[in-house]
Motif scaffolding. Structure first.
Motif, PDB file in Angstrom:
ATOM      1  N   TYR A  26       0.841  -1.184   0.000  1.00 59.54           N
ATOM      2  CA  TYR A  26       0.000   0.000   0.000  1.00 59.54           C
ATOM      3  C   TYR A  26       0.881   1.241   0.000  1.00 59.54           C
ATOM      4  O   TYR A  26       2.046   1.219   0.390  1.00 59.54           O
ATOM      5  CB  TYR A  26      -0.923   0.022   1.226  1.00 59.54           C
ATOM      6  N   LYS A  27       0.290   2.342  -0.448  1.00 63.06           N
ATOM      7  CA  LYS A  27       0.992   3.619  -0.461  1.00 63.06           C
ATOM      8  C   LYS A  27      -0.034   4.741  -0.407  1.00 63.06           C
ATOM      9  O   LYS A  27      -1.024   4.730  -1.133  1.00 63.06           O
ATOM     10  CB  LYS A  27       1.843   3.764  -1.726  1.00 63.06           C
ATOM     11  N   ASN A  28       0.190   5.680   0.504  1.00 65.83           N
ATOM     12  CA  ASN A  28      -0.674   6.855   0.577  1.00 65.83           C
ATOM     13  C   ASN A  28       0.178   8.098   0.804  1.00 65.83           C
ATOM     14  O   ASN A  28       1.405   8.038   0.668  1.00 65.83           O
ATOM     15  CB  ASN A  28      -1.731   6.686   1.678  1.00 65.83           C
ATOM     16  N   ASP A  29      -0.459   9.204   1.142  1.00 65.89           N
ATOM     17  CA  ASP A  29       0.273  10.467   1.295  1.00 65.89           C
ATOM     18  C   ASP A  29       1.254  10.440   2.462  1.00 65.89           C
ATOM     19  O   ASP A  29       2.227  11.204   2.479  1.00 65.89           O
ATOM     20  CB  ASP A  29      -0.706  11.630   1.480  1.00 65.89           C
ATOM     21  N   THR A  31       2.504   7.316   4.189  1.00 63.47           N
ATOM     22  CA  THR A  31       3.403   6.184   4.356  1.00 63.47           C
ATOM     23  C   THR A  31       3.147   5.118   3.293  1.00 63.47           C
ATOM     24  O   THR A  31       2.240   5.245   2.468  1.00 63.47           O
ATOM     25  CB  THR A  31       3.206   5.566   5.757  1.00 63.47           C
ATOM     26  N   SER A  32       3.947   4.080   3.325  1.00 61.74           N
ATOM     27  CA  SER A  32       3.782   2.937   2.429  1.00 61.74           C
ATOM     28  C   SER A  32       4.298   1.698   3.151  1.00 61.74           C
ATOM     29  O   SER A  32       5.006   1.794   4.156  1.00 61.74           O
ATOM     30  CB  SER A  32       4.529   3.150   1.111  1.00 61.74           C
ATOM     31  N   GLY A  33       3.933   0.542   2.647  1.00 62.33           N
ATOM     32  CA  GLY A  33       4.385  -0.686   3.279  1.00 62.33           C
ATOM     33  C   GLY A  33       3.724  -1.898   2.675  1.00 62.33           C
ATOM     34  O   GLY A  33       3.120  -1.827   1.598  1.00 62.33           O
ATOM     35  N   ASP A  34       3.835  -3.020   3.367  1.00 61.94           N
ATOM     36  CA  ASP A  34       3.224  -4.248   2.881  1.00 61.94           C
ATOM     37  C   ASP A  34       2.402  -4.883   4.001  1.00 61.94           C
ATOM     38  O   ASP A  34       2.573  -4.575   5.182  1.00 61.94           O
ATOM     39  CB  ASP A  34       4.293  -5.230   2.381  1.00 61.94           C
ATOM     40  N   TYR A  35       1.499  -5.747   3.611  1.00 61.32           N
ATOM     41  CA  TYR A  35       0.648  -6.449   4.564  1.00 61.32           C
ATOM     42  C   TYR A  35       0.129  -7.719   3.906  1.00 61.32           C
ATOM     43  O   TYR A  35       0.262  -7.920   2.692  1.00 61.32           O
ATOM     44  CB  TYR A  35      -0.528  -5.570   5.008  1.00 61.32           C
ATOM     45  N   SER A  36      -0.473  -8.578   4.695  1.00 59.33           N
ATOM     46  CA  SER A  36      -1.143  -9.766   4.164  1.00 59.33           C
ATOM     47  C   SER A  36      -2.440  -9.968   4.928  1.00 59.33           C
ATOM     48  O   SER A  36      -2.598  -9.510   6.063  1.00 59.33           O
ATOM     49  CB  SER A  36      -0.254 -11.003   4.267  1.00 59.33           C
ATOM     50  N   ARG A  37      -3.377 -10.643   4.278  1.00 58.66           N
ATOM     51  CA  ARG A  37      -4.719 -10.804   4.858  1.00 58.66           C
ATOM     52  C   ARG A  37      -5.325 -12.122   4.406  1.00 58.66           C
ATOM     53  O   ARG A  37      -5.176 -12.531   3.259  1.00 58.66           O
ATOM     54  CB  ARG A  37      -5.618  -9.650   4.424  1.00 58.66           C
ATOM     55  N   THR A  38      -6.022 -12.777   5.334  1.00 57.71           N
ATOM     56  CA  THR A  38      -6.834 -13.936   4.988  1.00 57.71           C
ATOM     57  C   THR A  38      -8.197 -13.778   5.652  1.00 57.71           C
ATOM     58  O   THR A  38      -8.306 -13.175   6.726  1.00 57.71           O
ATOM     59  CB  THR A  38      -6.171 -15.255   5.428  1.00 57.71           C
ATOM     60  N   TYR A  39      -9.223 -14.299   5.021  1.00 62.59           N
ATOM     61  CA  TYR A  39     -10.590 -14.075   5.505  1.00 62.59           C
ATOM     62  C   TYR A  39     -11.084 -15.235   6.362  1.00 62.59           C
ATOM     63  O   TYR A  39     -10.690 -16.394   6.177  1.00 62.59           O
ATOM     64  CB  TYR A  39     -11.522 -13.833   4.317  1.00 62.59           C
ATOM     65  N   VAL A  40     -11.966 -14.886   7.293  1.00 60.74           N
ATOM     66  CA  VAL A  40     -12.485 -15.844   8.265  1.00 60.74           C
ATOM     67  C   VAL A  40     -13.872 -16.313   7.827  1.00 60.74           C
ATOM     68  O   VAL A  40     -14.712 -15.497   7.420  1.00 60.74           O
ATOM     69  CB  VAL A  40     -12.567 -15.209   9.670  1.00 60.74           C
ATOM     70  N   SER A 199       0.360  -6.912   9.601  1.00 60.44           N
ATOM     71  CA  SER A 199       1.013  -5.701   9.114  1.00 60.44           C
ATOM     72  C   SER A 199       2.465  -5.995   8.748  1.00 60.44           C
ATOM     73  O   SER A 199       3.004  -7.069   9.063  1.00 60.44           O
ATOM     74  CB  SER A 199       0.964  -4.605  10.181  1.00 60.44           C
ATOM     75  N   GLY A 200       3.087  -5.026   8.106  1.00 60.70           N
ATOM     76  CA  GLY A 200       4.466  -5.214   7.668  1.00 60.70           C
ATOM     77  C   GLY A 200       5.442  -5.446   8.802  1.00 60.70           C
ATOM     78  O   GLY A 200       6.482  -6.090   8.619  1.00 60.70           O
ATOM     79  N   ASN A 201       5.117  -4.947  10.017  1.00 63.23           N
ATOM     80  CA  ASN A 201       6.016  -5.143  11.150  1.00 63.23           C
ATOM     81  C   ASN A 201       5.753  -6.446  11.897  1.00 63.23           C
ATOM     82  O   ASN A 201       6.373  -6.717  12.938  1.00 63.23           O
ATOM     83  CB  ASN A 201       5.940  -3.952  12.116  1.00 63.23           C
ATOM     84  N   GLY A 202       4.813  -7.249  11.379  1.00 65.18           N
ATOM     85  CA  GLY A 202       4.551  -8.553  11.965  1.00 65.18           C
ATOM     86  C   GLY A 202       3.420  -8.611  12.965  1.00 65.18           C
ATOM     87  O   GLY A 202       3.090  -9.682  13.474  1.00 65.18           O
ATOM     88  N   THR A 203       2.785  -7.465  13.265  1.00 71.11           N
ATOM     89  CA  THR A 203       1.681  -7.451  14.220  1.00 71.11           C
ATOM     90  C   THR A 203       0.422  -8.037  13.579  1.00 71.11           C
ATOM     91  O   THR A 203       0.103  -7.740  12.436  1.00 71.11           O
ATOM     92  CB  THR A 203       1.387  -6.018  14.697  1.00 71.11           C
TER      93      THR A 203
END
Length: 217
Positions: A26-29, A31-40, A199-203
């Motif tokens: 993702y990228k916005n005004d 910050t930017s970074g990476d993430y992952s998601r899975t649905y329940v 999140s990108g930091n592992g949280t």
């Protein structure tokens, strides 16, 4: 809306997260970074036909919600549970989602994750106020669920008037939910335990979203 059941009826073994998390950037005004998601998902059984359906994990609860806004200026709510059966059900839901995280722990890059001993700092299905020194829940504080909103979230006011000596209930959609910010509402809350977000930091965050809040005026 997909089907749903009272949160009091939730069972941990009926939760699943069958799809591997999808990594994105993702990228916005700011910050930017990476993430992952899975649905329940949740397995529902039709009481009449006894057939099973696996779909989005959606539940209903009665309680109070405090309407606020997050740092992105999006409406968020905190649902306070008071019914013992609802609290029992949310504990089952929490255990079920922790099992889902354990199921996908390799893809989530958390190989040491254990459902019975989750790491501190992760946002689970519910939370309670804690002692700042010990980190333990403060006795007597309510179980709460943090709820996001998205374009499918709806707020409805339930109005009552009398016709022919009988109470008539009418639900009306609130067109501008911003007018509710700062208020505490009581009523029926239908919400989805939607996804597991890393999140990108592992949280890890368990993200739940409002589907419909119907409150008494």
């Amino acid at each position: 809306m997909s089907q749903f059941i009272p949160i009091s009826q939730a069972k941990r073994d009926l939760f699943s997260a069958p799809k591997e998390p999808v990594a994105k950037t993702y990228k916005n005004d700011k910050t930017s970074g990476d993430y992952s998601r899975t649905y329940v998902y949740y397995k529902y059984t039709n009481p009449e036909t006894k057939t099973d359906t696996i779909s989005q994990a959606i539940f209903e609860a009665e309680g109070e919600v405090l309407i606020g806004k997050d740092d992105s200026n999006k409406i968020v709510t905190t649902l306070r549970l008071s019914n013992p059966d609802d609290i029992k059900g949310v504990l089952e839901a929490d255990a079920g989602v922790l099992n889902c995280i354990a199921q996908q722990k390799i893809a989530l890059k958390m190989p040491n994750f254990k459902a019975d001993n989750p790491p501190d700092g992760m946002r689970r299905v519910f939370f309670r106020s804690t002692n700042q020194k010990t980190g333990e829940p403060i006795e007597g504080t309510p179980h709460m669920i943090y709820l996001h909103t998205d374009p499918s979230s709806e707020f409805k006011s339930l109005n009552v008037h009398v016709e022919d000596g009988k109470n008539v209930f009418e639900a009306k959609k609130v067109e501008n939910p911003d007018t509710l910010v700062g208020k505490i509402l009581s009523g029926s809350i239908v919400f989805a335990i939607r996804d597991i977000f890393r999140s990108g930091n592992g949280t890890i965050y368990v993200q739940s979203y409002i589907r419909t809040i119907t409150f008494m005026t």
